[in-house]
Enzyme design. Sequence first.
Site, PDB file in Angstrom:
ATOM      1  N   ASP A 130      -8.916  -7.626  -5.722  1.00 32.50           N
ATOM      2  CA  ASP A 130      -8.299  -5.749  -6.015  1.00 32.50           C
ATOM      3  C   ASP A 130      -8.299  -6.073  -7.892  1.00 32.50           C
ATOM      4  O   ASP A 130      -8.552  -7.205  -7.973  1.00 32.50           O
ATOM      5  CB  ASP A 130      -6.766  -5.729  -6.004  1.00 32.50           C
ATOM      6  CG  ASP A 130      -6.937  -4.681  -6.405  1.00 32.50           C
ATOM      7  OD1 ASP A 130      -8.037  -3.560  -6.534  1.00 32.50           O
ATOM      8  OD2 ASP A 130      -5.748  -3.571  -5.707  1.00 32.50           O
ATOM      9  N   HIS A 146      -1.069  -1.739 -10.550  1.00 33.59           N
ATOM     10  CA  HIS A 146      -1.835  -1.299 -11.336  1.00 33.59           C
ATOM     11  C   HIS A 146      -0.846  -1.476 -12.283  1.00 33.59           C
ATOM     12  O   HIS A 146      -1.303  -1.816 -13.412  1.00 33.59           O
ATOM     13  CB  HIS A 146      -1.993   0.438 -11.101  1.00 33.59           C
ATOM     14  CG  HIS A 146      -3.182   0.204 -10.545  1.00 33.59           C
ATOM     15  ND1 HIS A 146      -2.919   0.779  -9.764  1.00 33.59           N
ATOM     16  CD2 HIS A 146      -4.412  -0.048 -10.622  1.00 33.59           C
ATOM     17  CE1 HIS A 146      -4.683   0.476  -9.010  1.00 33.59           C
ATOM     18  NE2 HIS A 146      -5.174   0.807  -9.483  1.00 33.59           N
ATOM     19  N   LYS A 174      -8.285  -3.714   2.597  1.00 34.91           N
ATOM     20  CA  LYS A 174      -7.074  -3.426   1.995  1.00 34.91           C
ATOM     21  C   LYS A 174      -6.143  -3.092   2.287  1.00 34.91           C
ATOM     22  O   LYS A 174      -5.940  -2.124   2.729  1.00 34.91           O
ATOM     23  CB  LYS A 174      -8.058  -3.037   0.729  1.00 34.91           C
ATOM     24  CG  LYS A 174      -7.757  -2.006   0.465  1.00 34.91           C
ATOM     25  CD  LYS A 174      -9.250  -1.183  -0.675  1.00 34.91           C
ATOM     26  CE  LYS A 174      -8.678   0.847  -1.186  1.00 34.91           C
ATOM     27  NZ  LYS A 174      -9.456   0.697  -1.558  1.00 34.91           N
ATOM     28  N   HIS A 175      -4.869  -3.695   1.463  1.00 36.66           N
ATOM     29  CA  HIS A 175      -5.096  -4.772   0.620  1.00 36.66           C
ATOM     30  C   HIS A 175      -4.280  -6.086   1.264  1.00 36.66           C
ATOM     31  O   HIS A 175      -2.453  -5.997   1.013  1.00 36.66           O
ATOM     32  CB  HIS A 175      -4.072  -3.826  -0.820  1.00 36.66           C
ATOM     33  CG  HIS A 175      -4.448  -2.798  -1.996  1.00 36.66           C
ATOM     34  ND1 HIS A 175      -4.276  -1.861  -0.552  1.00 36.66           N
ATOM     35  CD2 HIS A 175      -5.552  -2.843  -2.567  1.00 36.66           C
ATOM     36  CE1 HIS A 175      -5.019  -0.688  -1.063  1.00 36.66           C
ATOM     37  NE2 HIS A 175      -5.849  -1.162  -2.397  1.00 36.66           N
TER      38      HIS A 175
END
Length: 545
Positions: free
Chosen positions: A324, A252, A239-240
Site C-alpha cells: 500500500d 492512513h 487488497k489489503h
Amino acid sequence: MLTVTGCAQTKPRPAATVSASPTAPDVDAQAAAIAAKLSDVDAVGQMLVPFVYGQDATNVSAAAASENTAKYGVATPAAVIAKFRLGGLMLVRQASDDPTADTNPTSNVSSPAQIRRLTGGLQTAARKLPAGVPLLIATDQEHGSVTRIRNDVTLLPAQMAFGAARQPALTESAAAVSGQELRALGLNADFAPDADVTEGADNTVIGSRSFGSDPKLVGDQVAAAVRGYASAGIATTLKHFPGHGHTNVDSHEGLPILRQSEASLLANDIAPFQAGIAAGAPMVMSGHLDAEAIDPGTPATLSREVLTDLLRGKLGFKGVVITDSMTMPPVTRKYGEGEAAVRAVLAGNDMLLTPQNLGVAQQALLAAITSGRLPRAQVNASVARVIALKLREATAPQPALSTVDTADHQSTVDKAAAAAVTVYKGQCSGPLVRGPVAVTGGSSQTRDALRTALGAQGIRTSSSARTRIFLTGYGDTKADLRSAAVTVATDAPYLLASASSPTRIATYGTAPASMRALAAVLAGKAGAPGRSPVTVAGLPDTACR
C-alpha cells in the site's frame, strides 16, 4: 539533485540483451534472464511505482514541471522514468468531488483521449530503458468512493452493490467492462478488487468498498471480478492483505490491529484472498495492518511472517506483491523512508507504491544491495515476477477509444445496478413515490442524476415538493439524517438503521446506473431484488421476499 551514477552501489552491469517479446514461449524464464542482466539501478527501478505531475509524458505545464523538479529533480514524467529507471507509475486524481481526494496530491487524469496520450508517452519512455519492458501503469479504479477515472467512462456501483446482487456472472461482466475501458486508456493494472471482509458500521475505512461481511460471498465476488478484468488484459490487485475489514482505524492515520487468531484470519479475512488467488489474480497489495496473531507490532507491509511465510508459503501465491502507499504513517513514522523501503522488500514486497521520497527509497535499496543486507538474488526474483507480469499483460490488445462508455457497456452495468437495489423497509410493488418529489442530501452530481432518472420515469421533481427523497453518502453520520418519505443509502447502508423514513432503500453507489435503477424502483417500474450483504441493525436483509 540526486543522481544515479557514480556511486559504488550503482556499478553498472551489462544492459539486458534478451528480447522482451510478449509472445515468448516461456515468459518466466525470459523475465528471469532480463532481471539477472540488469544493473542494480535498473533492477531497483523496476520495483518502484511513484506518481508524477503532468497530463502528458513530455509536455507539461509550468506548475507540473515545477512540482516534478522539486520532488524528482527533473521536469517531466518521461524524465522521471528515465532518471529512476521506473518499472511502474500510478495515475491519480485530486478533485473536490472525490471523498478520498486527500490521498492524492495531484491529478493526471482528465479525458479518455488525454489519458491515452499520457500512457502512450509513458510506455515510449519505459521502452527506452535498458530493461526494454513495458511500464506497469495502474490506478485505484475500485468504483464507488474510490474511483480515480470518472470523466466519460462507464462508472460502476461500489463493490457492495455486487455483493447485494449476489450474481457473480454480473460482477464478471461489469468488471470486464471496466477492464476493457482501462485497457483502451492504456492502463494495464488496477488496484482492485478490494478483498476485505467488512465487519460493520464501525469500519468507515472500507465500508462499501467491500463486497460484504460473509467470506464466501466476498470470495465468490472477488474471483468473478478477477476473471472479468483478466478477460480484458488488466492485472488485478487483491487488497489489503491480510484484511482491512475488521478494523476501526484508518491505516492512513495509524496502525490498525487485527486481534483475530490466525485460524480466524484464515477462515474469514484471508479466505477471499485465497479465492482471488485461485481465480488467477496476479497481484496482492500488502496492508499497513498489525496481524497480532502472526507478527505482533509489525505492519504486514514490513512483515516477512505475513508476506513470505503466510502469503507465499502457506497460501502459495506466486505473483507480485506490492505495498500500500509508502507515504502512510504506519510504515514511515517509526522507521523513516529509506529503512521502511528496505524492510518492505526484505519482508517480501516486489514493488513499492508511491514512496514518500523516491530518491531516498532508491538509494536505501541500492545501499542494502551493496552491503549484502538485501541479497541481489532476492531482488532478481522480485524483478523477474514484475517483468513477467508486464510481459503477459502486454499480449492483450488495446481497444479503440470508441469502445469507452458505449451503450453496450452502460447496459451491462445497468443490469448489475438494478440487481443490487435493496428495499430494507417499505413496500415492494407499485410506485413508492408519486410526484412531485424533492431530492435532497448527497452531492449535487448525485441529486442531478437522480432527478434526471426520475424524470425519465415520469416523476416530476421540485425543490418545494413535500414528498422528500433523502440521499445519504460516503462519510455521512446520524447527525446528517433528515426527515424524508424515502431515505436512500448510496454508500454502505448502516445509516438506514437510524433513519425514520417509512421507506428505506440502498443502491450502494452513486453511479448514473445506480440512480437509473433507483428511479425505476421508486416509480414502480422495477422490483428491488437486492439483499443486504451486511447486517444493518434492526432491519432485514430485504423487505421484499
